[in-house]
Design an enzyme around this catalytic site. Structure first.
Site, PDB file in Angstrom:
ATOM      1  N   LYS A  49       0.843  -1.210   0.000  1.00  0.00           N
ATOM      2  CA  LYS A  49       0.000   0.000   0.000  1.00  0.00           C
ATOM      3  C   LYS A  49       0.874   1.255   0.000  1.00  0.00           C
ATOM      4  O   LYS A  49       0.538   2.254  -0.636  1.00  0.00           O
ATOM      5  CB  LYS A  49      -0.958   0.003   1.201  1.00  0.00           C
ATOM      6  CG  LYS A  49      -2.114  -0.951   1.038  1.00  0.00           C
ATOM      7  CD  LYS A  49      -3.177  -0.338   0.170  1.00  0.00           C
ATOM      8  CE  LYS A  49      -4.219  -1.186  -0.474  1.00  0.00           C
ATOM      9  NZ  LYS A  49      -4.630  -2.443  -0.117  1.00  0.00           N
ATOM     10  N   LYS A  67      -4.685 -10.784  -9.362  1.00  0.00           N
ATOM     11  CA  LYS A  67      -5.940 -11.166  -8.720  1.00  0.00           C
ATOM     12  C   LYS A  67      -7.083 -10.402  -9.365  1.00  0.00           C
ATOM     13  O   LYS A  67      -6.936  -9.201  -9.631  1.00  0.00           O
ATOM     14  CB  LYS A  67      -5.799 -10.793  -7.238  1.00  0.00           C
ATOM     15  CG  LYS A  67      -6.978 -11.078  -6.379  1.00  0.00           C
ATOM     16  CD  LYS A  67      -6.712 -10.632  -4.950  1.00  0.00           C
ATOM     17  CE  LYS A  67      -7.214  -9.223  -4.706  1.00  0.00           C
ATOM     18  NZ  LYS A  67      -7.506  -8.893  -3.321  1.00  0.00           N
ATOM     19  N   LYS A  75     -11.709  -5.073  -8.864  1.00  0.00           N
ATOM     20  CA  LYS A  75     -12.260  -3.894  -9.524  1.00  0.00           C
ATOM     21  C   LYS A  75     -11.157  -2.870  -9.767  1.00  0.00           C
ATOM     22  O   LYS A  75     -11.079  -2.265 -10.824  1.00  0.00           O
ATOM     23  CB  LYS A  75     -13.346  -3.301  -8.620  1.00  0.00           C
ATOM     24  CG  LYS A  75     -14.102  -2.204  -9.275  1.00  0.00           C
ATOM     25  CD  LYS A  75     -15.417  -1.964  -8.597  1.00  0.00           C
ATOM     26  CE  LYS A  75     -16.476  -2.858  -9.191  1.00  0.00           C
ATOM     27  NZ  LYS A  75     -17.830  -2.544  -8.795  1.00  0.00           N
TER      28      LYS A  75
HETATM   29  P1  TYM Z   1     -11.555  -7.788   0.257  1.00  0.00           P
HETATM   30  O1  TYM Z   1     -12.646  -6.795   0.342  1.00  0.00           O
HETATM   31  O2  TYM Z   1     -10.356  -7.446  -0.552  1.00  0.00           O
HETATM   32  O3  TYM Z   1     -12.109  -9.163  -0.288  1.00  0.00           O
HETATM   33  C1  TYM Z   1     -13.178  -9.857   0.352  1.00  0.00           C
HETATM   34  C2  TYM Z   1     -12.922 -11.356   0.301  1.00  0.00           C
HETATM   35  O4  TYM Z   1     -12.861 -11.779  -1.070  1.00  0.00           O
HETATM   36  C3  TYM Z   1     -11.665 -12.477  -1.332  1.00  0.00           C
HETATM   37  N1  TYM Z   1     -11.277 -12.145  -2.728  1.00  0.00           N
HETATM   38  C4  TYM Z   1     -10.853 -13.047  -3.617  1.00  0.00           C
HETATM   39  N2  TYM Z   1     -10.655 -14.364  -3.515  1.00  0.00           N
HETATM   40  C5  TYM Z   1     -10.191 -15.005  -4.624  1.00  0.00           C
HETATM   41  N3  TYM Z   1      -9.916 -14.390  -5.802  1.00  0.00           N
HETATM   42  C6  TYM Z   1     -10.104 -13.065  -5.950  1.00  0.00           C
HETATM   43  N4  TYM Z   1      -9.842 -12.476  -7.112  1.00  0.00           N
HETATM   44  C7  TYM Z   1     -10.596 -12.327  -4.820  1.00  0.00           C
HETATM   45  N5  TYM Z   1     -10.895 -11.023  -4.604  1.00  0.00           N
HETATM   46  C8  TYM Z   1     -11.319 -10.940  -3.323  1.00  0.00           C
HETATM   47  C9  TYM Z   1     -10.666 -11.942  -0.291  1.00  0.00           C
HETATM   48  O5  TYM Z   1      -9.628 -12.849  -0.014  1.00  0.00           O
HETATM   49  C10 TYM Z   1     -11.564 -11.748   0.923  1.00  0.00           C
HETATM   50  O6  TYM Z   1     -11.716 -12.941   1.659  1.00  0.00           O
HETATM   51  N6  TYM Z   1      -9.245  -7.107   4.658  1.00  0.00           N
HETATM   52  C11 TYM Z   1     -10.359  -7.779   4.025  1.00  0.00           C
HETATM   53  C12 TYM Z   1     -11.694  -7.437   4.633  1.00  0.00           C
HETATM   54  C13 TYM Z   1     -11.827  -7.714   6.099  1.00  0.00           C
HETATM   55  C14 TYM Z   1     -11.938  -8.995   6.714  1.00  0.00           C
HETATM   56  C15 TYM Z   1     -12.105  -8.721   8.097  1.00  0.00           C
HETATM   57  C16 TYM Z   1     -11.888 -10.308   6.232  1.00  0.00           C
HETATM   58  C17 TYM Z   1     -11.938  -6.763   7.079  1.00  0.00           C
HETATM   59  N7  TYM Z   1     -12.095  -7.381   8.263  1.00  0.00           N
HETATM   60  C18 TYM Z   1     -12.209  -9.773   9.026  1.00  0.00           C
HETATM   61  C19 TYM Z   1     -12.000 -11.334   7.176  1.00  0.00           C
HETATM   62  C20 TYM Z   1     -12.158 -11.067   8.521  1.00  0.00           C
HETATM   63  C21 TYM Z   1     -10.391  -7.337   2.552  1.00  0.00           C
HETATM   64  O7  TYM Z   1      -9.926  -6.286   2.199  1.00  0.00           O
HETATM   65  O8  TYM Z   1     -11.081  -8.211   1.731  1.00  0.00           O
END
Ligand code: TYM
Length: 324
Positions: free
Chosen positions: A112, A192, A195
């Site tokens: 980041k 990955k 968006k």
């Molecule tokens: P985020 O918003 O990036 O993604 C949400 C969930 O989707 C999965 N994901 C994917 N898995 C496979 N292939 C992809 N292309 C793909 N894009 C997204 C991510 O692995 C995730 O599980 N930090 C977290 C959000 C969060 C969270 C939490 C998760 C905040 N608090 C507590 C678990 C527990 C995030 O940014 O996910």
């Protein structure tokens, strides 16, 4: 007793097939065997967003996708992170037991810093602490996530262990549960699906938009001309056929290797598969979107139920920490 699942996702708006295959599909299945809590993490989003005018709309669009995909407010708690403010209180308390060195070493933080050098804010460093607060506020033990979230889950476990060592046991140690497809690659065939990389296929897009979008995908770079033999094992379109045309994998691989089909044909077969698979989802989504006030009711009810648990945990944490 049932285990407790918690997972969160940033409000990125309309969800894509990477979100579905990588996360939502698993969330839906887990509802059968666990107490599930799923949260749209709007505060986490603020660590990277400078312009927040779409945040409300994106949160709503995302919940529509979740509901249409089968997340059920009768079975699970579905809510918005900021609606249960105890998470911010717990974040501050946990920040006192988290060495700064741990946080500065997290790979996603370093990424980041490179991506947004003009906005290396304090919240960005504390991102994994807020994530830990999300999980432990609800005493969740099972955390379904994609591969990219594993370092954060390791950090959550470390923070919980340190808290327990210093103040005694309040939280279970949360365990990551990798989702069925923990890394879906985007249409650029490299990164990955997301968006922000503009390499995604939206679940709620029309069949025509979906077909157009898939036509822009990168395929096997060795296939320059229609008659060049292809290599399905290195082609991301082929890997997406695993999800959308599982019964035709051998046939498609043979036709690709023998140049009996070209990449455009192959993408059309994928688009047909995606559109077929998503047709019932799209119908449900349109139907739910028409129910006046429904999504707001889901959010309000989710926040109310989450709040009951959160209040109890915060009380316990404060006592253990010796706060007067
Ligand atoms: P985020 O918003 O990036 O993604 C949400 C969930 O989707 C999965 N994901 C994917 N898995 C496979 N292939 C992809 N292309 C793909 N894009 C997204 C991510 O692995 C995730 O599980 N930090 C977290 C959000 C969060 C969270 C939490 C998760 C905040 N608090 C507590 C678990 C527990 C995030 O940014 O996910």
């Amino acid at each position: 007793m049932k285990g407790r699942v918690f997972s969160g996702a940033r409000p990125t708006g309309k969800q894509h097939i990477g979100n579905y295959l990588g996360a939502i599909q698993s969330y839906v299945k887990l509802q059968q065997d666990y107490d599930c809590i799923y949260c749209i993490v709007d505060i986490h989003a603020l660590t990277t967003l400078e312009d927040t005018h779409l945040l409300k709309e994106n949160t709503r669009e995302m919940m529509l996708d979740w509901l249409a995909a089968g997340l059920d407010p009768e079975k699970s708690i579905l809510f918005i992170q900021s609606h249960v403010p105890e998470v911010m209180e717990l974040h501050t308390l946990l920040s006192m037991v988290t060495p700064l060195g741990w946080l500065l070493r997290v790979a996603t933080f370093k990424e980041k810093v490179k991506l947004q050098p003009h906005n290396v804010n304090y919240g960005l460093v504390g991102y994994p602490v807020l994530m830990t607060a999300d999980i432990v506020l609800y005493k969740a033990d099972t955390i379904p996530v994609g591969e990219d979230q594993l370092p954060h889950l390791e950090m959550a476990r470390d923070i919980v262990r340190r808290f327990t060592y210093l103040f005694g046991e309040v939280f279970p140690e949360p365990k990551a549960k990798l989702t069925t497809f923990p890394m879906v690659i985007g249409l650029d065939g490299e990164r990955k699906m997301s968006k922000s990389c503009d390499n995604d296929v939206e679940l709620a897009a029309s069949p025509e938009e979906t077909t157009q979008r898939i036509r822009t995908a990168f395929t096997d770079p060795a296939r320059q001309y229609r008659n060049d033999p292809g290599h399905p094992e290195v082609c991301n379109i082929y890997s997406l056929h695993h999800f959308y045309n599982p019964d035709r994998l051998d046939e498609i691989a043979t036709q690709c290797r023998g140049a009996a089909i070209g990449c455009v044909d192959c993408k059309n077969i994928l688009a047909e598969g995606v559109n077929r698979d998503l047709a019932p989802f799209r119908e449900r989504r349109a139907e739910i979107a028409q129910r006046p006030g429904y999504v707001d009711e889901v959010f309000a009810d989710g926040a109310r139920r989450a709040h009951v648990i959160a209040k109890e945990t915060i009380k316990e944490v404060k006592e253990k920490m010796g706060l007067p």
